[in-house]
Design a protein around this motif. Sequence first.
Motif, mmCIF file in Angstrom:
data_model
loop_
_atom_site.group_PDB
_atom_site.id
_atom_site.type_symbol
_atom_site.label_atom_id
_atom_site.label_comp_id
_atom_site.label_asym_id
_atom_site.label_seq_id
_atom_site.Cartn_x
_atom_site.Cartn_y
_atom_site.Cartn_z
ATOM 1 N N THR A 91 0.815 -1.248 0.024
ATOM 2 C CA THR A 91 -0.109 0.137 -0.100
ATOM 3 C C THR A 91 0.686 1.311 0.049
ATOM 4 N N HIS A 92 1.926 1.393 0.647
ATOM 5 C CA HIS A 92 2.751 2.371 0.923
ATOM 6 C C HIS A 92 3.971 1.939 1.601
ATOM 7 N N PRO A 93 5.021 2.902 1.728
ATOM 8 C CA PRO A 93 6.259 2.136 2.355
ATOM 9 C C PRO A 93 6.323 2.425 3.966
ATOM 10 N N THR A 120 -6.343 1.524 3.251
ATOM 11 C CA THR A 120 -5.823 1.616 4.631
ATOM 12 C C THR A 120 -4.895 2.771 4.528
ATOM 13 N N ASP A 121 -4.403 3.595 5.656
ATOM 14 C CA ASP A 121 -3.481 4.663 5.495
ATOM 15 C C ASP A 121 -3.767 5.669 4.552
ATOM 16 N N LEU A 122 -4.882 6.305 4.911
ATOM 17 C CA LEU A 122 -5.608 7.545 4.083
ATOM 18 C C LEU A 122 -6.033 8.549 4.743
ATOM 19 N N SER A 156 -2.593 12.476 8.476
ATOM 20 C CA SER A 156 -2.367 11.632 7.405
ATOM 21 C C SER A 156 -3.535 10.428 7.431
ATOM 22 N N HIS A 157 -4.235 10.239 8.421
ATOM 23 C CA HIS A 157 -5.318 9.311 8.319
ATOM 24 C C HIS A 157 -6.684 9.778 8.580
ATOM 25 N N LEU A 158 -7.749 9.026 8.253
ATOM 26 C CA LEU A 158 -9.251 9.304 8.485
ATOM 27 C C LEU A 158 -9.544 8.942 9.895
ATOM 28 N N ALA A 166 6.857 2.014 8.048
ATOM 29 C CA ALA A 166 7.583 1.001 8.743
ATOM 30 C C ALA A 166 6.431 -0.270 8.903
ATOM 31 N N ASP A 167 5.278 0.492 9.590
ATOM 32 C CA ASP A 167 4.519 -0.333 10.229
ATOM 33 C C ASP A 167 3.788 -1.264 8.988
ATOM 34 N N HIS A 168 4.029 -0.937 7.780
ATOM 35 C CA HIS A 168 3.415 -1.798 6.657
ATOM 36 C C HIS A 168 4.470 -2.691 5.939
ATOM 37 N N VAL A 169 5.594 -2.617 6.232
ATOM 38 C CA VAL A 169 6.715 -3.006 5.564
ATOM 39 C C VAL A 169 7.837 -4.011 6.377
ATOM 40 N N THR A 204 -10.742 -0.154 10.466
ATOM 41 C CA THR A 204 -9.285 -0.868 10.841
ATOM 42 C C THR A 204 -8.476 0.354 11.207
ATOM 43 N N HIS A 205 -7.026 -0.201 11.391
ATOM 44 C CA HIS A 205 -6.182 0.687 11.910
ATOM 45 C C HIS A 205 -6.349 1.493 13.166
ATOM 46 N N LEU A 206 -7.090 0.865 13.906
ATOM 47 C CA LEU A 206 -7.374 1.478 15.379
ATOM 48 C C LEU A 206 -6.301 1.816 16.258
HETATM 49 ZN ZN LIG Z 1 -0.124 2.290 8.876
#
Ligand SMILES: [Zn+2]
Length: 239
Positions: A58-60, A154-156, A185-187, A62-65, A207-209
């Motif tokens: 989704t994007h780079p 996610t992450d928007l 940077s998040h909803l 750290a928590d996603h990679v 999600t991403h709570l």
């Molecule tokens: Zn994230």
Amino acid sequence: MVGCRCPVCSSDDPRDKRSRASIVVESCGNYILVDTSTDLRRQMIRERIPHIDAVLFTHPHADHVHGIDDLRGFHFIHKRVIPCYGEKETMDVISGNFSYIFKGLASAGYAPLMEPHLISGPFKLFGLEIVPVPLVHGTIPSTGYRFGDFAYLTDLNAIPETSMALLGGVEVLLIDALRYTPHPSHLNIEGALRVVQRLRPKRAIFTHLTHEVPYADGIRLPPGVEFAYDGLVIEPAWE
Ligand SMILES: [Zn+2]
Ligand SMILES: [Zn+2]
Ligand SMILES: [Zn+2]
């Protein structure tokens, strides 16, 4: 949250024990992983995922990679280089930060583990059409993914109108809804509810709570909207 003793961090409800945001999409026995979260190893073991056949990024952040190295465990079993997909800006950062994952590292005995593929529009994997949905995540782009009637965003903090057009008719929407208070940077929950009002999916899952949001608060969400939790299984309408 490390070092925190708030009611959510010390809750006995297993649905308040949250690892990083990530999903696996299973299609005809193939497993497509979205992001290689910092908690990848624990997530794969917990959900008994037998192999990973492709990864979408989704994007780079750290928590996603940064769980990427733990995919090597699957490589030891199936000996295949795992194809991964992402938009150019995302893949440039990941292949820069983790060059040994893509090129291998002879001095450490590492074979290449993943093979990058750049995406800029819909593509097919294992017979499943995947539609990338460009999103705004603060100062960087992020990519949501639509699989049939299901979308994972996610992450928007914003969805461009051109991307809204890609989301028409989505029936199950899994979307970032970080917390109650706004974030650059998040909803937040209010922002995610606005997206739900517009897209009107049959089922919306937040999600991403963060630890600002106890799972038990879900009872106050409107009908058709719920909080995600680790291990949640969504049965898709397309099967
Ligand atoms: Zn994230
Ligand atoms: Zn806490
Ligand atoms: Zn992020």
